[in-house]
Design an enzyme around this catalytic site. Structure first.
Site, mmCIF file in Angstrom:
data_model
loop_
_atom_site.group_PDB
_atom_site.id
_atom_site.type_symbol
_atom_site.label_atom_id
_atom_site.label_comp_id
_atom_site.label_asym_id
_atom_site.label_seq_id
_atom_site.Cartn_x
_atom_site.Cartn_y
_atom_site.Cartn_z
ATOM 1 N N CYS A 79 0.833 -1.207 0.000
ATOM 2 C CA CYS A 79 0.000 0.000 0.000
ATOM 3 C C CYS A 79 0.870 1.261 0.000
ATOM 4 O O CYS A 79 1.502 1.582 -1.001
ATOM 5 C CB CYS A 79 -0.972 -0.044 1.186
ATOM 6 S SG CYS A 79 -2.275 1.213 1.084
ATOM 7 N N HIS A 182 -3.701 -5.187 -0.019
ATOM 8 C CA HIS A 182 -3.197 -5.684 1.259
ATOM 9 C C HIS A 182 -3.228 -7.216 1.294
ATOM 10 O O HIS A 182 -4.283 -7.797 1.533
ATOM 11 C CB HIS A 182 -4.050 -5.139 2.402
ATOM 12 C CG HIS A 182 -3.886 -3.667 2.598
ATOM 13 N ND1 HIS A 182 -2.987 -3.137 3.479
ATOM 14 C CD2 HIS A 182 -4.486 -2.613 2.005
ATOM 15 C CE1 HIS A 182 -3.031 -1.821 3.435
ATOM 16 N NE2 HIS A 182 -3.941 -1.467 2.545
ATOM 17 N N GLU A 184 -2.220 -9.068 3.587
ATOM 18 C CA GLU A 184 -2.572 -9.478 4.955
ATOM 19 C C GLU A 184 -4.056 -9.378 5.224
ATOM 20 O O GLU A 184 -4.524 -9.811 6.275
ATOM 21 C CB GLU A 184 -1.761 -8.662 5.968
ATOM 22 C CG GLU A 184 -2.239 -7.237 6.222
ATOM 23 C CD GLU A 184 -1.853 -6.219 5.160
ATOM 24 O OE1 GLU A 184 -1.333 -6.611 4.096
ATOM 25 O OE2 GLU A 184 -2.094 -5.014 5.388
#
EC number: 4.3.2.10
Lengths: 204, 277
Positions: A79, A182, A184
């Protein structure tokens, strides 16, 4: 060991937990020495570009990050950690970035589309990096951002996504991989990327 | 194309889910993490915890719940309920949540939204708006709005043409604020997303307030999550298509296993809505 750079920007916890879940040893750190001796470096982050650069500078992390990249160490930007690699951002006027890659960070043009671009969108491979092994083309990943990168050298664009415009959602050059989305927060496919990055760094 | 999102919401009190999933695979219907993992596996696009813990001392339990959830679930997590300070937000984000949803504190002190957004980034600041069709007799406006000439340009107090008014305290207190104008103001000062609940429809299962959803969604340029009233899959479609919402939040339709999230996604996909399947 992978160093996750902690510079006070956003949710490092989920990046850390994502790596742990993927079986990769990580250390969340602000220490230049950790960055320099790590097998791989992760630069995460959400928030404003200017604060990001300001914090990296204040903590004395710009030099170590640039040295890690130049030394050929596996590097993953997420990001803001992708955007920071470019020459400059137009967020809040103009703000200089790390200039690892020539190019600008620009805001989504005004349209009927909502900004931030928030939610799950498709990543189309342009040049699939090895850490995407086991991940199909056109998979959904989780995004939340209002700005995107425009590289001068389009050959570094590894993946693209459509949101009113087609934008670069992933870059890859040599040891540097960075995603606008992202991993994650992108469920199984995202964790696979973290796992692959861990393996890539371990082999390095 | 950006997919529309389906967001299951879990009410959590003192660290326990109030209306847990009744399902054979769930050992402990009251465990938030088990519920969260179940929804994640079904393909939920995000998760929301609404903390309805009454006592302030027990609020710390939520941090533990968030921390445990973030260990096993890798989709965005939003926590709402009782957030009153920047420290509350910091603690939740550090525990592993991605967004916080703020309602009463925004109404009592909008400057808080500006501060929170400046400090943590607008991407993690969701403003929750509880709206109800105007009764024609606007409620008492909060103190900061009274006689505030500098804010008069905002024009957010209820007007004769106000269709929906902002409420707090679970729909019991009218605040004399026009819900659509309020949403626009919240965007202007830093909200990254709006969670819009129709208090007329909440708990009714007769469908979302489509007019309200559409009015707010067209008024702002940030994502809007529709909430309140989902009772069947067609309601989700109406909120996304007719209401122009970017996401739908639902609780009981999923908790009581009336439908799985996967069924909902397949239904919406078949009707032409972009879904992450």
């Amino acid at each position: 060991m992978i160093a996750i750079v902690d510079y006070g920007m956003g949710n490092l916890k989920s990046v850390e937990k994502g790596f742990i879940k993927s079986g990769v040893a990580v250390k969340v750190t602000q220490q230049p020495a950790d960055i320099l001796c790590a097998q791989g470096v992760v630069l995460p982050g959400v928030g404003a570009f200017k604060d990001c650069m300001g914090n990296l500078d204040r903590l004395g992390l710009i030099g170590p990050i640039l040295r890690a990249i130049e030394s050929g160490k596996p590097f993953l930007g997420i990001c803001l950690g992708l955007q920071a690699l470019f020459t400059e951002s137009e967020e809040f006027g103009h703000c200089a970035g790390l200039n690892v890659f020539k190019g600008k960070v620009v805001r989504f043009p005004a349209s009927e589309l909502k900004v931030p671009h928030m939610g799950w969108n498709i990543v189309r491979f342009k040049n699939k990096p090895p850490i995407f092994d086991g991940i199909d083309d056109n998979r959904y990943f989780y995004f939340v951002h209002s700005y995107y990168v425009v590289p001068e050298d389009s050959s570094i664009t590894a993946g693209a996504t459509d949101y009113g415009v087609e934008f670069t959602s992933m870059i890859w050059k040599d040891n540097v991989i960075a995603t606008q989305f992202h991993p994650e927060k992108s469920q199984a496919a995202g964790l696979q990327i973290l796992k692959n990055f861990g393996a890539f760094a371990a082999k390095h | 194309m950006l997919a529309k999102r389906i967001i299951p919401c879990l009410d959590v009190r003192d660290g326990r889910v109030v209306k847990g999933i009744n399902f054979v695979n769930i050992r402990d219907a009251g465990d938030p993490v088990e519920n969260a993992v179940f929804y994640d596996e079904q393909g939920a696009d995000e998760l929301t915890y609404l903390d309805i813990t009454a006592s302030h001392e027990k609020r710390k339990i939520m941090l533990d719940v968030v921390e445990k959830t973030a260990t096993d679930v890798f989709i965005p997590l939003t926590v709402g309920g009782g957030i009153g300070s920047l420290d509350d937000i910091r603690d939740l984000l550090n525990a592993g949540c991605d967004k916080v949803s703020i309602n009463t504190t925004a109404v009592n002190n909008p400057e808080f939204i500006a501060q929170a957004s400046a400090r943590f980034g607008s991407q993690c600041i969701v403003v929750a708006i509880d709206a109800k069709r105007s009764t024609g007799e606007p409620g008492d406006t909060p103190p900061w709005l009274k006689g505030s000439e500098s804010l008069s340009y905002l024009d957010i107090t209820s007007h004769l043409d106000t269709a929906w008014e902002v409420y707090t305290h679970g729909g019991r207190r009218a605040k004399g604020i026009d819900a659509v104008r309020w949403a626009r103001y919240m965007e202007e000062i830093g909200a990254g997303e709006i969670l819009l609940t129709s208090m007329d429809r909440d708990g009714t299962k007769i469908g979302y307030d489509i007019e309200l959803t559409r009015a707010v969604s067209e008024a702002v340029n940030i994502p809007v999550i529709a909430s309140g009233g989902a009772g069947e899959l067609g309601h989700l479609y109406d909120a996304l298509a007719g209401g122009k919402a970017d996401a739908v939040l639902a609780a009981s339709i999923f908790h009581f296993r009336q439908h799985t999230i996967r069924e909902a996604k397949e239904f919406l996909h078949a009707k032409g809505v972009t879904m992450r399947l």
